[in-house]
Write a protein that holds these residues in place. Structure first.
Motif, mmCIF file in Angstrom:
data_model
loop_
_atom_site.group_PDB
_atom_site.id
_atom_site.type_symbol
_atom_site.label_atom_id
_atom_site.label_comp_id
_atom_site.label_asym_id
_atom_site.label_seq_id
_atom_site.Cartn_x
_atom_site.Cartn_y
_atom_site.Cartn_z
ATOM 1 N N LYS A 100 0.837 -1.209 0.000
ATOM 2 C CA LYS A 100 0.000 0.000 0.000
ATOM 3 C C LYS A 100 0.868 1.254 0.000
ATOM 4 O O LYS A 100 0.542 2.245 -0.659
ATOM 5 N N GLN A 101 1.965 1.209 0.728
ATOM 6 C CA GLN A 101 2.862 2.365 0.777
ATOM 7 C C GLN A 101 3.454 2.658 -0.594
ATOM 8 O O GLN A 101 3.474 3.811 -1.049
ATOM 9 N N SER A 104 0.745 4.036 -2.973
ATOM 10 C CA SER A 104 0.463 5.451 -2.726
ATOM 11 C C SER A 104 1.549 6.339 -3.321
ATOM 12 O O SER A 104 1.261 7.386 -3.915
ATOM 13 N N THR A 105 2.793 5.925 -3.194
ATOM 14 C CA THR A 105 3.903 6.707 -3.761
ATOM 15 C C THR A 105 3.809 6.775 -5.276
ATOM 16 O O THR A 105 3.994 7.833 -5.879
ATOM 17 N N GLY A 107 1.065 6.498 -7.021
ATOM 18 C CA GLY A 107 -0.076 7.329 -7.378
ATOM 19 C C GLY A 107 0.258 8.806 -7.338
ATOM 20 O O GLY A 107 -0.184 9.582 -8.191
ATOM 21 N N ASN A 108 1.067 9.228 -6.368
ATOM 22 C CA ASN A 108 1.469 10.634 -6.292
ATOM 23 C C ASN A 108 2.370 11.026 -7.460
ATOM 24 O O ASN A 108 2.304 12.134 -7.981
#
Length: 264
Positions: A100-101, A104-105, A107-108
């Motif tokens: 998940k981490q 998220s990275t 996606g940014n």
């Protein structure tokens, strides 16, 4: 691994597969840190996610096998197996959090900036300033009112688009939730079927071995019966044959004994 083999070969096999997946996940995340291209990172993350799904399925198989044999195990063995299962779940959850981490990275990094305006805006501003300098006050007021009306209409259209988007998003979210629940049920059913097939295959092997043993016993008995029949036939055809011992019940009748007074 050796202790699990003494308890159940099925548990030992599943534990080995889970350990292999955990090693592959550890190496995969180390490799992910060295990848710079976002597309390659996404592909690597998808492969790791698939391995995590497989690991989750194997942990379910491990739990089913533990419940299947817990009645014939000692309490300390059942406690050890449950602790082993909880350890597997904690390790898998750590990799899920790491995934998940990274997601998220990524996606940014891939987010598009929607607030960049078109090039050449400064030229349009200079042109509007020149047009405004040639207008009268009333024309400026009328033009301002017209622009405000157009802005209000644009805002209303934007509100409608936002409301429609929210509605579509809510419907999509509900549909995705229903599909996710359906897929989860299908995956659980497939896991159950897969586990049942394994148990059935193991049972068929045991039945096959038992049938082979029964056939060997029947063949041995059949040979014994043939031998007895052959001896009977030989005794009937040649009762004076001394090479074959008498079979109880088939020996020739004993000579009748004469009474003592008949001899006298």
């Amino acid at each position: 691994m050796d202790s699990l083999s003494s308890i159940s070969e099925e548990l030992a096999e599943i534990d080995g597969q889970i350990s292999d997946i955990f090693r592959a996940l550890s190496n995969g995340f180390q490799k992910l840190e060295k990848i710079k291209d976002t597309n390659r990172q996404s592909r690597q993350l998808e492969e790791l996610t698939e391995k995590m799904r497989e690991c989750k399925r194997l942990i379910k198989d491990f739990d089913r096998e533990v419940k299947d044999i817990e009645r014939r195990n000692r309490p300390d063995i059942n406690r050890m197996l449950n602790e082993k299962k909880q350890s597997m779940i904690r390790e898998l959850n750590s990799y899920v959090a790491l995934k998940k981490q990274y997601a998220s990275t990524l996606g940014n990094k891939q987010r598009v900036d929607l607030f960049d305006g078109p090039a050449g805006g400064e030229g349009f501003g200079q042109e509007n300033a020149l047009l405004a300098s040639s207008m009268t006050n009333q024309q400026l007021i009328d033009t301002g009112n017209q622009m405000m009306d157009e802005t209000d209409r644009a805002i209303e259209r934007s509100k409608q688009v936002v409301e429609q988007t929210i509605g579509v998003g809510a419907e999509t979210a509900a549909a995705l939730k229903a599909q996710t629940e359906q897929m989860s049920r299908i995956v659980n059913e497939l896991d159950s079927i897969h586990f049942s097939i394994k148990k059935a295959s193991k049972l068929v092997k045991e039945i096959g071995r038992q049938v082979a043993t029964d056939r060997c016993i029947m063949a041995f008995l059949f040979l014994i019966v043939l031998g007895v029949i052959a001896i009977i036939i030989v005794k009937i055809v040649d009762p004076k044959n001394k090479d074959i011992r008498d079979i109880p019940g088939l020996a020739p009748p004993a000579l009748s004994r004469k009474l003592l007074w008949n001899t006298n």
